[in-house]
Design a protein around this motif. Sequence first.
Motif, PDB file in Angstrom:
ATOM      1  N   TRP A 129       0.830  -1.204   0.000  1.00  0.00           N
ATOM      2  CA  TRP A 129       0.000   0.000   0.000  1.00  0.00           C
ATOM      3  C   TRP A 129       0.863   1.252   0.000  1.00  0.00           C
ATOM      4  CZ3 TRP A 129       0.259   3.759   3.635  1.00  0.00           C
ATOM      5  CH2 TRP A 129       0.699   3.429   4.922  1.00  0.00           C
ATOM      6  N   MET A 130       2.032   1.182   0.653  1.00  0.00           N
ATOM      7  CA  MET A 130       2.907   2.349   0.670  1.00  0.00           C
ATOM      8  C   MET A 130       3.465   2.629  -0.728  1.00  0.00           C
ATOM      9  SD  MET A 130       4.805   1.800   4.323  1.00  0.00           S
ATOM     10  CE  MET A 130       5.817   3.281   4.233  1.00  0.00           C
ATOM     11  N   ASP A 131       3.841   1.572  -1.459  1.00  0.00           N
ATOM     12  CA  ASP A 131       4.326   1.762  -2.830  1.00  0.00           C
ATOM     13  C   ASP A 131       3.242   2.389  -3.704  1.00  0.00           C
ATOM     14  OD1 ASP A 131       6.838   0.726  -2.231  1.00  0.00           O
ATOM     15  OD2 ASP A 131       6.380  -1.285  -2.987  1.00  0.00           O
ATOM     16  N   GLU A 132       2.001   1.942  -3.530  1.00  0.00           N
ATOM     17  CA  GLU A 132       0.902   2.515  -4.326  1.00  0.00           C
ATOM     18  C   GLU A 132       0.663   3.980  -3.947  1.00  0.00           C
ATOM     19  OE1 GLU A 132      -1.986   2.908  -7.200  1.00  0.00           O
ATOM     20  OE2 GLU A 132      -0.434   1.380  -6.946  1.00  0.00           O
ATOM     21  N   ALA A 133       0.722   4.293  -2.659  1.00  0.00           N
ATOM     22  CA  ALA A 133       0.567   5.690  -2.230  1.00  0.00           C
ATOM     23  C   ALA A 133       1.686   6.558  -2.810  1.00  0.00           C
ATOM     24  CB  ALA A 133       0.551   5.779  -0.706  1.00  0.00           C
ATOM     25  N   LEU A 134       2.906   6.042  -2.814  1.00  0.00           N
ATOM     26  CA  LEU A 134       4.025   6.779  -3.398  1.00  0.00           C
ATOM     27  C   LEU A 134       3.828   6.975  -4.898  1.00  0.00           C
ATOM     28  CD1 LEU A 134       7.046   5.136  -1.546  1.00  0.00           C
ATOM     29  CD2 LEU A 134       6.128   7.440  -1.203  1.00  0.00           C
ATOM     30  N   ASN A 135       3.337   5.967  -5.561  1.00  0.00           N
ATOM     31  CA  ASN A 135       3.064   6.059  -6.992  1.00  0.00           C
ATOM     32  C   ASN A 135       2.030   7.148  -7.277  1.00  0.00           C
ATOM     33  OD1 ASN A 135       3.125   5.292  -9.761  1.00  0.00           O
ATOM     34  ND2 ASN A 135       1.295   4.056  -9.431  1.00  0.00           N
ATOM     35  N   LEU A 136       0.944   7.150  -6.526  1.00  0.00           N
ATOM     36  CA  LEU A 136      -0.106   8.152  -6.730  1.00  0.00           C
ATOM     37  C   LEU A 136       0.391   9.560  -6.411  1.00  0.00           C
ATOM     38  CD1 LEU A 136      -3.116   6.185  -5.236  1.00  0.00           C
ATOM     39  CD2 LEU A 136      -2.736   6.751  -7.648  1.00  0.00           C
ATOM     40  N   ALA A 137       1.124   9.701  -5.314  1.00  0.00           N
ATOM     41  CA  ALA A 137       1.656  11.024  -4.951  1.00  0.00           C
ATOM     42  C   ALA A 137       2.680  11.493  -5.979  1.00  0.00           C
ATOM     43  CB  ALA A 137       2.281  10.973  -3.561  1.00  0.00           C
ATOM     44  N   GLY A 138       3.469  10.565  -6.498  1.00  0.00           N
ATOM     45  CA  GLY A 138       4.477  10.914  -7.498  1.00  0.00           C
ATOM     46  C   GLY A 138       3.883  11.344  -8.825  1.00  0.00           C
ATOM     47  N   GLN A 139       2.709  10.809  -9.175  1.00  0.00           N
ATOM     48  CA  GLN A 139       2.044  11.165 -10.429  1.00  0.00           C
ATOM     49  C   GLN A 139       1.274  12.481 -10.333  1.00  0.00           C
ATOM     50  OE1 GLN A 139      -0.499   8.028 -11.813  1.00  0.00           O
ATOM     51  NE2 GLN A 139       1.076   6.478 -11.556  1.00  0.00           N
ATOM     52  N   SER A 140       1.012  12.917  -9.127  1.00  0.00           N
ATOM     53  CA  SER A 140       0.206  14.111  -8.937  1.00  0.00           C
ATOM     54  C   SER A 140       0.961  15.373  -9.350  1.00  0.00           C
ATOM     55  CB  SER A 140      -0.210  14.223  -7.465  1.00  0.00           C
ATOM     56  OG  SER A 140      -0.924  15.431  -7.260  1.00  0.00           O
TER      57      SER A 140
END
Length: 98
Positions: free
Chosen positions: A11-22
């Motif tokens: 879940w942390m990797d997915e949160a980082l992915n979403l924050a990084g794409q923002s």
Amino acid sequence: FFNGGTVFDEWMDEALNLAGQSAFDKADTICVSDGVGRLKPETLANWQKMRADRGMRSYSILVGTSQGEQLLWQISDAVFCLDDLAEDLQALEAIFSV
């Protein structure tokens, strides 16, 4: 799963992915967990880098135990403890004031 321990990395990797794409900085995350689990050192390093680089804030709600509190403090700006779900108002007020 009961007694299996939480795997935080996914879940942390997915949160980082979403924050990084923002296009925006200062993303907030909220983790609700008993904190008992595993976390790869590289996931923690990536998490801390994103928090520093993008101003990401992370809050955790520790449910039912203090056993995992140390892990949650590694990934969070604040940890709120819910020992008794009948008396959760203080933690809820803190989270929703963010």
